[in-house]
Design an enzyme around this catalytic site. Structure first.
Site, PDB file in Angstrom:
ATOM      1  N   LYS A   9       4.285  -2.584  10.813  1.00 35.00           N
ATOM      2  CA  LYS A   9       4.379  -1.131  11.002  1.00 35.00           C
ATOM      3  C   LYS A   9       2.991  -0.551  11.239  1.00 35.00           C
ATOM      4  O   LYS A   9       1.977  -1.214  10.961  1.00 35.00           O
ATOM      5  CB  LYS A   9       5.043  -0.498   9.777  1.00 35.00           C
ATOM      6  CG  LYS A   9       4.284  -0.682   8.476  1.00 35.00           C
ATOM      7  CD  LYS A   9       5.161  -0.352   7.272  1.00 35.00           C
ATOM      8  CE  LYS A   9       4.382  -0.520   5.976  1.00 35.00           C
ATOM      9  NZ  LYS A   9       5.267  -0.495   4.799  1.00 35.00           N
ATOM     10  N   ASP A  23     -18.242  12.203  16.040  1.00 39.83           N
ATOM     11  CA  ASP A  23     -18.466  11.035  16.899  1.00 39.83           C
ATOM     12  C   ASP A  23     -19.715  10.233  16.539  1.00 39.83           C
ATOM     13  O   ASP A  23     -19.997   9.223  17.171  1.00 39.83           O
ATOM     14  CB  ASP A  23     -18.624  11.482  18.361  1.00 39.83           C
ATOM     15  CG  ASP A  23     -17.591  12.507  18.751  1.00 39.83           C
ATOM     16  OD1 ASP A  23     -16.407  12.239  18.537  1.00 39.83           O
ATOM     17  OD2 ASP A  23     -17.974  13.585  19.246  1.00 39.83           O
TER      18      ASP A  23
HETATM   19  C1  LIG Z   1       4.994  -1.490   3.848  1.00 35.53           C
HETATM   20  C2  LIG Z   1       6.072  -2.199   3.188  1.00 35.53           C
HETATM   21  C3  LIG Z   1       5.947  -3.563   2.863  1.00 35.53           C
HETATM   22  C4  LIG Z   1       4.643  -4.303   2.985  1.00 35.53           C
HETATM   23  O1  LIG Z   1       3.789  -3.933   1.919  1.00 35.53           O
HETATM   24  P1  LIG Z   1       2.423  -4.721   1.675  1.00 35.53           P
HETATM   25  O2  LIG Z   1       1.922  -4.198   0.382  1.00 35.53           O
HETATM   26  O3  LIG Z   1       1.534  -4.347   2.817  1.00 35.53           O
HETATM   27  O4  LIG Z   1       2.754  -6.152   1.679  1.00 35.53           O
HETATM   28  C5  LIG Z   1       7.052  -4.232   2.380  1.00 35.53           C
HETATM   29  N1  LIG Z   1       8.226  -3.593   2.196  1.00 35.53           N
HETATM   30  C6  LIG Z   1       8.371  -2.269   2.458  1.00 35.53           C
HETATM   31  C7  LIG Z   1       9.687  -1.621   2.217  1.00 35.53           C
HETATM   32  C8  LIG Z   1       7.302  -1.534   2.952  1.00 35.53           C
HETATM   33  O5  LIG Z   1       7.449  -0.225   3.195  1.00 35.53           O
END
Ligand SMILES: *Cc1c(COP(=O)(O)O)cnc(C)c1O
Length: 379
Positions: free
Chosen positions: A39, A319
């Protein structure tokens, strides 16, 4: 290497990314696959190259994203992958979820019905259970009750329930209280899954491990480890060590545009918050808060120049920013400086930078702006 403007740029090592994946694999049980969390543009690392590297070179089959746009973007590069949307998709886009063969995280029966009403095709989903994060998902006191609602959901027409999952709130803490809290979260989701199995509903997926859980409380019951931050080599929480060998994937660099020797009493940058106490050499660096280098680092952050730490003087501008290079006589216009990464014996990580201004490494890497080109290295 593709030419790019040598002003402010991020260097992403695909080699380190691959190494991190192989370390994460070794932490997991044979029955647990990695679901790479990509993401927010792969935590700011640039999803195209990251996703291709993960899919083609690391054999990653599962990806998690935050929304439909990100899911479709990943689908373009990975026609075969399983892609889970962790966040909200407006029901009116449900037809795209099925068209692109994406899996939606579903937070209630009502939402599941809305999705199916808006899609002529099958909507694949994993049901999210809120076991203690307090964010999204079904919330129940008893796993059997939770299982009953999910069992009913499996009867919704055109809904394909393929798994259940939950998210831990404090898996990155080793305090006994927090460990007990996570134990309870884990117990609840496992009991829910087992209650469903007792009803004859055997879902392909049950997952609850994020990066922290993958590192500190790996469980063979989780069919997937939704690893995010550790893929990129950063800490879920800086107070706990991450497994040996995991390394930050991204470095952030910029250039010195000018070096000046200024007399005592010279004011540096907006607001005159810094005045040279004595004659000093000040270098101007071609990066600022519009690049995602936070203004909260004003007069606090350090930057590596020829392997030496140089303090930021005065406010970070949009900048540009200024640093004290009195201790680096060889510093000159055109020199490359390191804001995140290693230079000689010195290293500044995104986690270090985050600690300076009271945030987490996640926010630092996600915050590096679009203007900063990502340059990829195979080694
Ligand atoms: C962002 C997220 C993860 C990953 O979390 P990390 O701490 O970066 O491993 C896993 N599950 C859900 C539901 C998330 O929103």
């Amino acid at each position: 290497m593709k030419p790019y403007l040598k002003r402010a740029w991020a260097e992403v090592s695909l080699d380190k990314l691959k190494k991190n994946i192989s370390i994460i694999r070794s932490l997991n049980s044979p029955g647990t696959d990695i679901m790479a969390v990509v993401k927010a543009d792969a935590y700011g690392h640039g999803y195209e190259r990251v996703v291709c590297c993960l899919a083609e070179e690391c054999g990653i089959k599962y990806f998690a994203v935050s929304n439909l746009d990100e899911a479709i973007a990943v689908r373009e590069y990975c026609p075969e992958a399983e892609i889970l949307i962790l966040g909200y998709t407006p029901p009116e886009y449900a037809h795209e979820i099925s068209e692109y063969n994406i899996i939606q995280g579903v937070v209630s029966t009502e939402y599941a019905e809305d999705l199916c009403r808006n899609s002529p095709g099958t909507v694949r989903c994993h049901v999210k259970i809120d076991t203690g994060m307090g964010r999204i998902g079904l919330r129940y006191d008893r796993p059997e009750d939770c299982a009953r609602e999910i069992a009913d959901m499996t009867k919704i027409e055109r809904l394909s329930v393929e798994g259940i999952y939950t998210h831990f709130a404090v898996a990155d803490s080793d305090s006994p209280d927090n460990i007990a809290y996570t134990d309870k979260q884990e117990r609840f989701i496992i009991d829910t899954y087992d209650a469903l199995a007792d009803m004859g509903i055997r879902l392909p997926h049950l997952h609850f491990m994020n990066s922290a859980a993958t590192c500190y409380r790996n469980s063979s019951r989780s069919t997937l480890s939704r690893a995010g931050i550790i893929i990129y080599g950063l800490h879920p929480d800086v107070s706990l060590e991450i497994p040996e060998g995991l390394e930050p994937v991204m470095e952030l660099k910029a250039v010195i545009s000018q070096v000046k020797t200024v007399p005592a009493g010279t004011c540096i940058s907006y607001g005159r918050t810094f005045t040279a106490p004595e004659e000093m050499r000040v270098a101007t660096v071609t990066i600022g808060y519009a690049d995602g280098y936070s203004r909260l680092l004003s007069s606090k952050g350090e930057i590596l120049v020829h392997g030496k730490r140089c303090r930021i003087v005065g406010r970070v501008c949009m900048d540009q920013l200024m640093i004290d290079v009195s201790g680096v006589p060889e510093a000159k216009s055109g020199d490359i400086v390191t804001l995140i990464g290693r230079d000689g014996d010195e290293m500044i990580t995104a986690d270090d930078l985050a600690s300076v201004y009271g945030t987490i490494g996640y926010e630092v890497v996600c915050g590096i702006s679009k203007r900063v080109p990502r340059i990829y290295f195979e080694s």
